[in-house]
Design a protein around this motif. Sequence first.
Motif, PDB file in Angstrom:
ATOM      1  N   VAL A  39      49.729 -57.397 -34.525  1.00  0.00           N
ATOM      2  CA  VAL A  39      49.568 -56.570 -33.288  1.00  0.00           C
ATOM      3  C   VAL A  39      47.993 -56.975 -32.670  1.00  0.00           C
ATOM      4  CG1 VAL A  39      49.347 -54.367 -32.178  1.00  0.00           C
ATOM      5  CG2 VAL A  39      50.814 -54.723 -34.530  1.00  0.00           C
ATOM      6  N   GLU A  40      47.914 -57.559 -31.506  1.00  0.00           N
ATOM      7  CA  GLU A  40      46.842 -57.938 -31.025  1.00  0.00           C
ATOM      8  C   GLU A  40      46.372 -56.948 -29.926  1.00  0.00           C
ATOM      9  OE1 GLU A  40      46.150 -62.238 -30.481  1.00  0.00           O
ATOM     10  OE2 GLU A  40      47.588 -62.497 -32.386  1.00  0.00           O
ATOM     11  N   HIS A  41      47.145 -55.692 -29.875  1.00  0.00           N
ATOM     12  CA  HIS A  41      46.820 -54.805 -28.884  1.00  0.00           C
ATOM     13  C   HIS A  41      45.500 -54.035 -29.167  1.00  0.00           C
ATOM     14  CE1 HIS A  41      50.454 -54.871 -26.365  1.00  0.00           C
ATOM     15  NE2 HIS A  41      51.022 -54.897 -27.612  1.00  0.00           N
ATOM     16  N   GLY A  42      44.607 -53.765 -28.186  1.00  0.00           N
ATOM     17  CA  GLY A  42      43.686 -52.652 -28.266  1.00  0.00           C
ATOM     18  C   GLY A  42      44.254 -51.319 -28.027  1.00  0.00           C
ATOM     19  N   ALA A  43      43.905 -50.432 -28.919  1.00  0.00           N
ATOM     20  CA  ALA A  43      44.469 -48.936 -28.395  1.00  0.00           C
ATOM     21  C   ALA A  43      43.522 -47.907 -29.102  1.00  0.00           C
ATOM     22  CB  ALA A  43      45.976 -48.707 -28.814  1.00  0.00           C
ATOM     23  N   LYS A  44      43.435 -46.647 -28.467  1.00  0.00           N
ATOM     24  CA  LYS A  44      42.429 -45.681 -29.032  1.00  0.00           C
ATOM     25  C   LYS A  44      42.981 -44.348 -29.158  1.00  0.00           C
ATOM     26  CE  LYS A  44      37.776 -44.116 -28.099  1.00  0.00           C
ATOM     27  NZ  LYS A  44      36.898 -44.041 -27.039  1.00  0.00           N
ATOM     28  N   GLU A  49      45.209 -44.406 -25.281  1.00  0.00           N
ATOM     29  CA  GLU A  49      44.809 -45.233 -24.512  1.00  0.00           C
ATOM     30  C   GLU A  49      44.968 -46.804 -24.814  1.00  0.00           C
ATOM     31  OE1 GLU A  49      40.597 -44.195 -23.336  1.00  0.00           O
ATOM     32  OE2 GLU A  49      40.546 -45.926 -22.016  1.00  0.00           O
ATOM     33  N   HIS A  50      45.455 -47.472 -23.911  1.00  0.00           N
ATOM     34  CA  HIS A  50      45.884 -48.961 -24.262  1.00  0.00           C
ATOM     35  C   HIS A  50      44.733 -49.703 -23.400  1.00  0.00           C
ATOM     36  CE1 HIS A  50      49.345 -52.099 -24.149  1.00  0.00           C
ATOM     37  NE2 HIS A  50      48.224 -52.316 -24.895  1.00  0.00           N
ATOM     38  N   THR A  51      43.922 -50.218 -24.386  1.00  0.00           N
ATOM     39  CA  THR A  51      42.682 -50.593 -23.936  1.00  0.00           C
ATOM     40  C   THR A  51      42.784 -52.329 -23.811  1.00  0.00           C
ATOM     41  OG1 THR A  51      41.730 -50.633 -26.104  1.00  0.00           O
ATOM     42  CG2 THR A  51      41.160 -48.918 -24.708  1.00  0.00           C
ATOM     43  N   GLY A  52      43.490 -52.886 -24.423  1.00  0.00           N
ATOM     44  CA  GLY A  52      43.636 -54.449 -24.335  1.00  0.00           C
ATOM     45  C   GLY A  52      45.110 -54.844 -24.775  1.00  0.00           C
ATOM     46  N   ILE A  53      45.708 -55.844 -23.878  1.00  0.00           N
ATOM     47  CA  ILE A  53      47.143 -56.353 -24.150  1.00  0.00           C
ATOM     48  C   ILE A  53      47.060 -57.602 -24.784  1.00  0.00           C
ATOM     49  CG2 ILE A  53      49.034 -57.365 -22.713  1.00  0.00           C
ATOM     50  CD1 ILE A  53      48.346 -55.446 -20.620  1.00  0.00           C
ATOM     51  N   GLY A  54      47.990 -57.424 -25.925  1.00  0.00           N
ATOM     52  CA  GLY A  54      47.865 -58.854 -26.653  1.00  0.00           C
ATOM     53  C   GLY A  54      49.267 -58.625 -27.400  1.00  0.00           C
ATOM     54  N   SER A  74      55.152 -57.822 -19.732  1.00  0.00           N
ATOM     55  CA  SER A  74      53.755 -58.562 -19.622  1.00  0.00           C
ATOM     56  C   SER A  74      52.708 -57.571 -20.166  1.00  0.00           C
ATOM     57  CB  SER A  74      53.340 -58.881 -18.335  1.00  0.00           C
ATOM     58  OG  SER A  74      53.602 -57.613 -17.473  1.00  0.00           O
ATOM     59  N   ALA A  75      52.964 -56.270 -20.180  1.00  0.00           N
ATOM     60  CA  ALA A  75      52.079 -55.106 -20.597  1.00  0.00           C
ATOM     61  C   ALA A  75      52.441 -54.753 -22.235  1.00  0.00           C
ATOM     62  CB  ALA A  75      52.370 -53.854 -19.862  1.00  0.00           C
ATOM     63  N   PHE A  76      53.615 -55.417 -22.613  1.00  0.00           N
ATOM     64  CA  PHE A  76      53.772 -55.338 -24.051  1.00  0.00           C
ATOM     65  C   PHE A  76      54.705 -56.452 -24.576  1.00  0.00           C
ATOM     66  CE2 PHE A  76      56.098 -53.119 -27.534  1.00  0.00           C
ATOM     67  CZ  PHE A  76      55.157 -52.755 -28.219  1.00  0.00           C
ATOM     68  N   PRO A  77      53.697 -57.500 -24.790  1.00  0.00           N
ATOM     69  CA  PRO A  77      54.610 -58.747 -25.092  1.00  0.00           C
ATOM     70  C   PRO A  77      55.169 -58.713 -26.491  1.00  0.00           C
ATOM     71  CG  PRO A  77      52.319 -59.335 -24.265  1.00  0.00           C
ATOM     72  CD  PRO A  77      52.506 -57.984 -24.446  1.00  0.00           C
TER      73      PRO A  77
END
Lengths: 301, 301
Positions: free
Chosen positions: B123-128, B136-141, B164-167
């Motif tokens: 998972v390469e998303h940033g989330a808090k 909070e979705h802080t970075g899309i990956g 595109s927001a959740f590849p």
Amino acid sequence: MWINVAGAGAIGLLVGARLAEAGQEVRMITRTAEQAAVIRSGGILLSVEDEKKRISVGATERREAAADGSLTILAMKSYDLGEFVGAIGDVPGGAPLLFIQNGVGHLPLASSFRHRPVAFGTVEHGAKRTGQGSVEHTGIGPIRISAVSGDFSPFLPMFKAHSSAFPVLRAEEGPESLLLKKAIKNCMINPVTAVAGVRNGELAKDPHLRAILGRLHTELAGAFPEMANEVTLDGVLDLCRKTAGNTSSMLADLLAGRKTEAGAIMGGVIGLARARGVSLPALESLTDLVCSMERRKGRHG
Amino acid sequence: MWINVAGAGAIGLLVGARLAEAGQEVRMITRTAEQAAVIRSGGILLSVEDEKKRISVGATERREAAADGSLTILAMKSYDLGEFVGAIGDVPGGAPLLFIQNGVGHLPLASSFRHRPVAFGTVEHGAKRTGQGSVEHTGIGPIRISAVSGDFSPFLPMFKAHSSAFPVLRAEEGPESLLLKKAIKNCMINPVTAVAGVRNGELAKDPHLRAILGRLHTELAGAFPEMANEVTLDGVLDLCRKTAGNTSSMLADLLAGRKTEAGAIMGGVIGLARARGVSLPALESLTDLVCSMERRKGRHG
């Protein structure tokens, strides 16, 4: 003839006070005229546990004074040494010099003083500067001295001050080996306490920090096999326990936002290892962390 | 059939919300009945920049629920995985499992699920996580998925949520290689940010920290030469710049006094290297520092 002590930080003030207390005529060479005036008028206030003693010494801020005494002890931090040594130059027939810095980076300096007797010393005292002219003696350890040339006599005045409170010993080994042995101990204790932000005792107690000490020791013993029996891991852990409450000089420097001796202590050892074709990845990583914290003005503070 | 998301931390809440938003029926499996009740009644509040969206999902604290769905995504931290997996057991014909933990330590778990399809994801998303039911979705990956068995079809439901927001991408490689590549990046960024107490961007800016990254890369490339072209030092420095303002999960854990994933991330990689007869002294030293800080409950806080 008097003995000059150049550098009036914790170790300089301690050495000056103890030599004067033992009957030597001492003159401090300070960085500023202000500090010289403080010391000239009030002497050095030496505190040992609850006892305080005021000891008279001379003081000047003139660096050229280093030419006049019977012996000059260079007691500034290693990173200030280059500038000082450049200023006093190499006067033929100049008085003897005793270097008591940490690290091994200043060893090559000896070769620039062909006309003077030169010796190197290691200091195992604990000392804390509490004012421009006051110092607390927090731990007793020997000063060991090793001369570069065969003639040791120019350094004998130091031994007149020898006592149980201020032991002065002649090293059994040459300067390279003497300084390297001390530097290896410093390379284990200083960066780990500095990066972890802990006192010496924690290195023996915390299993993870102890693991780092073990890794550093293995790495250093690989690079300097001749030292492996001289500086053992158990010996260093013992030293951490004996000085458990101490704040290492490197941690103290970081906490105070001062420049550390990372270059002289770790940088010197890393350089010697590199000259032997050996890299020290764990020590190099810790050194980079210390330098990074120093660059960001320490984040412990 | 619904998709279970077991673990309602930052990544679990993000994945649950994004899957439900895309039309999947989602059920969160939480650690506590309290959190399940919060999510059941209020859904997941998803924040992206200034936009907030409330998304309905199911929720239960019963772990056994992991047997019922069409797919269970295991989204708890790696150190909680053993307990969870032990509790759900290996029911013959059980539903497929997707592991999305950091590190490589959980790879051997696959072999204990002979009767279920198993896949691993990165998972390469940033989330808090900002509350029991809000994230909070802080970075899309991308989420990349690689199946252990040849049959990928049990994991296709994940791709219905691709946007595109959740590849969501199918990995081009096997699970070992996929997880190792991610773990190597994490081994460079996580411990250095954690020990130095800095955000990701500082690793590319500070020359000393950059030197540590370089040393770690050399060390890791020596142990995993097949990865050297996949994870380059420049690529990792680029990643640090792109996520400059991010607080790494390991630093965040230390700051909050939580358990870190040092064992799963660095410990797993160190173990794999050791199995190849290679030691990683710089990474091992940093790992010990993180563990020591964790033991002393973090000294950044």
